[in-house]
Design a protein around this motif. Structure first.
Motif, PDB file in Angstrom:
ATOM      1  N   UNK A  91       3.902  23.137   8.288  1.00 32.09           N
ATOM      2  CA  UNK A  91       5.192  23.478   7.155  1.00 32.09           C
ATOM      3  C   UNK A  91       6.379  23.733   8.040  1.00 32.09           C
ATOM      4  N   UNK A  92       7.365  22.699   7.984  1.00 30.63           N
ATOM      5  CA  UNK A  92       8.361  22.897   9.029  1.00 30.63           C
ATOM      6  C   UNK A  92       9.492  23.919   8.391  1.00 30.63           C
ATOM      7  N   UNK A  93       9.283  24.330   7.204  1.00 33.17           N
ATOM      8  CA  UNK A  93      10.018  25.221   6.727  1.00 33.17           C
ATOM      9  C   UNK A  93       9.757  26.683   6.749  1.00 33.17           C
ATOM     10  N   UNK A 100       7.740  17.162   7.433  1.00 33.43           N
ATOM     11  CA  UNK A 100       6.526  17.756   7.123  1.00 33.43           C
ATOM     12  C   UNK A 100       5.470  16.914   7.527  1.00 33.43           C
ATOM     13  N   UNK A 101       4.308  17.627   7.976  1.00 33.25           N
ATOM     14  CA  UNK A 101       3.132  17.035   8.209  1.00 33.25           C
ATOM     15  C   UNK A 101       2.344  16.186   7.275  1.00 33.25           C
ATOM     16  N   UNK A 102       2.732  16.720   6.054  1.00 37.42           N
ATOM     17  CA  UNK A 102       1.921  15.940   4.939  1.00 37.42           C
ATOM     18  C   UNK A 102       2.345  14.462   5.041  1.00 37.42           C
ATOM     19  N   UNK A 103       3.691  14.051   5.314  1.00 30.51           N
ATOM     20  CA  UNK A 103       4.123  12.755   5.335  1.00 30.51           C
ATOM     21  C   UNK A 103       3.425  11.987   6.225  1.00 30.51           C
ATOM     22  N   UNK A 138       0.827  -1.130  -0.014  1.00 29.17           N
ATOM     23  CA  UNK A 138       0.075   0.112   0.067  1.00 29.17           C
ATOM     24  C   UNK A 138       0.872   1.095  -0.012  1.00 29.17           C
ATOM     25  N   UNK A 139       2.102   0.893  -0.039  1.00 31.17           N
ATOM     26  CA  UNK A 139       3.127   2.309  -0.107  1.00 31.17           C
ATOM     27  C   UNK A 139       3.284   2.960  -1.538  1.00 31.17           C
ATOM     28  N   UNK A 140       3.857   4.123  -1.542  1.00 28.91           N
ATOM     29  CA  UNK A 140       4.148   4.557  -2.746  1.00 28.91           C
ATOM     30  C   UNK A 140       5.756   4.932  -3.011  1.00 28.91           C
ATOM     31  N   UNK A 141       5.949   5.964  -3.763  1.00 31.83           N
ATOM     32  CA  UNK A 141       7.469   6.276  -3.956  1.00 31.83           C
ATOM     33  C   UNK A 141       7.906   7.154  -2.546  1.00 31.83           C
ATOM     34  N   UNK A 142       9.318   6.959  -2.347  1.00 27.86           N
ATOM     35  CA  UNK A 142       9.849   7.851  -1.551  1.00 27.86           C
ATOM     36  C   UNK A 142       9.570   9.305  -1.401  1.00 27.86           C
ATOM     37  N   UNK A 143       9.254  10.005  -0.198  1.00 28.51           N
ATOM     38  CA  UNK A 143       8.831  11.504  -0.247  1.00 28.51           C
ATOM     39  C   UNK A 143      10.031  12.423  -0.587  1.00 28.51           C
TER      40      UNK A 143
END
Length: 351
Positions: free
Chosen positions: A218-220, A37-40, A26-31
């Motif tokens: 957004x950590x940046x 980042x909260x999105x991850x 169920x995984x995808x490509x590396x982020x």
């Protein structure tokens, strides 16, 4: 002394879900997003949700617009269908996909800019149609791809890293969603995986548009003192409305009621969402209460999380349109094109 190495046959097998798939499937490509980042964190909970529910990846269509958030579908469910649409136009493409194949599980990932600015009109009409899909807003209050300017969801009085103060009122997407008639509205925080996954599971079982506004720092550009969308602020100010528990339809449903403290919500597929009230007497099926609660929280600078509103009886777009059970994409030309005799009858009735 030489130790023997276990043969491949003796190696422990990876755990599988109810349809025989491992979580890795169920995984995808590396982020490629910034570390932390909260999105991850949200992507990780999406992976876990679909794995634990046993939804086959090839039955899922994931959609997004433009922005940091809209890159994330590449990071989960790599065996599913996917499309990265024009900025703010994801809801239209999702509607087309849902009408063409109503058997697909639709999940849309958007951002606060993609939804609350250029895509605001599309977002509102998606809610009116009540298309069956999960709609996630990964909300960080800034435009991450263009160096951190305020977005339309940035709170009044919040501060950028540059010291600029936001002097415009924020668009509250949850309040707007309820006003527009959305039947499943929730807010959460990327740093609360337990709550996020319970809401995602319930959203996946809801027949209609399930909108989740997830504060995703957004950590940046927006994780500093003075930000109201930072990890620190969200952790300190988070006020959960209830504890959430989810019971899927394929498991036996048993409930241990404590009078006045537990509320059950039955979803369309027979799943149950269990809400255990904490310090607030809150009923998520009361629309006016939800609107008033959101407005009061905004006035009091509170960050409320949980299931804000749910309408268990609202009809979805497929039902409203009186569509057949068979996906339109599977119908034959003979099913879609009336024969000459039918057209002749129509013309004779017009004469």
């Amino acid at each position: 002394m030489v130790q023997s190495v276990p043969s491949p046959a003796e190696a422990p097998k990876a755990a599988t879900n109810r349809i025989g798939l491992t979580q890795n499937e169920y995984k995808g490509s590396p982020s490629t997003l910034c570390d932390g980042c909260g999105h991850d964190a949200i992507s990780s909970q999406i992976i876990r949700t679909f794995y634990e529910l046993g939804i086959a990846p090839h039955t899922v269509a994931k959609l997004s617009g433009i922005g940091c958030s809209s890159k994330t579908p590449a990071y989960f469910l790599n065996r599913s269908h996917g499309i990265n649409t024009v900025h703010g136009r994801m809801p239209s493409v999702a509607t087309g996909a849902g009408l063409a194949n109503s058997n697909l599980h639709l999940i849309g990932v958007s951002g606060d800019g993609d939804t609350a600015s250029i895509g605001l009109g599309q977002f509102c009409h998606l809610l009116r149609r009540n298309l069956s899909m999960i709609y996630i807003v990964e909300n960080n209050g800034v435009y991450g791809l263009t160096k951190g300017q305020f977005s339309a969801t940035a709170d009044y009085g919040s501060k950028l890293k540059t010291g600029v103060i936001n002097e415009l009122p924020a668009i509250d997407l949850c309040g707007l969603a309820i006003e527009m008639g959305c039947g499943f509205v929730a807010r959460s925080f990327a740093g609360d995986p337990k709550q996020v996954i319970a809401l995602l599971k319930a959203a996946a079982s809801y027949q209609g548009t399930a909108m989740l506004d997830i504060i995703s720092p957004c950590v940046t550009f927006n994780n500093h003192e003075g930000s109201t969308k930072s990890y620190k602020y969200a952790k300190e100010m988070d006020i959960p409305l209830h504890e959430l528990g989810y019971i899927p339809f394929f498991e036996q449903i048993t409930v241990d009621y404590e009078p006045g403290t537990v509320q059950e919500v039955e979803l369309h597929d027979g799943s149950h969402l269990r809400l255990k009230k904490l310090h607030q007497d809150y009923d998520p099926t009361d629309r006016l209460l939800a609107i008033n609660t959101i407005q009061k929280a905004t006035t009091d600078n509170q960050f409320l999380t949980g299931l804000l509103y749910i309408d268990e009886k609202k009809k979805d777009f497929k039902t409203i349109m009186n569509m057949v059970d068979e996906p339109l994409s599977n119908l034959k030309e003979s099913d879609l094109r009336p024969p000459k005799e039918a057209l002749d009858r129509i013309m004779s009735d017009l004469m």
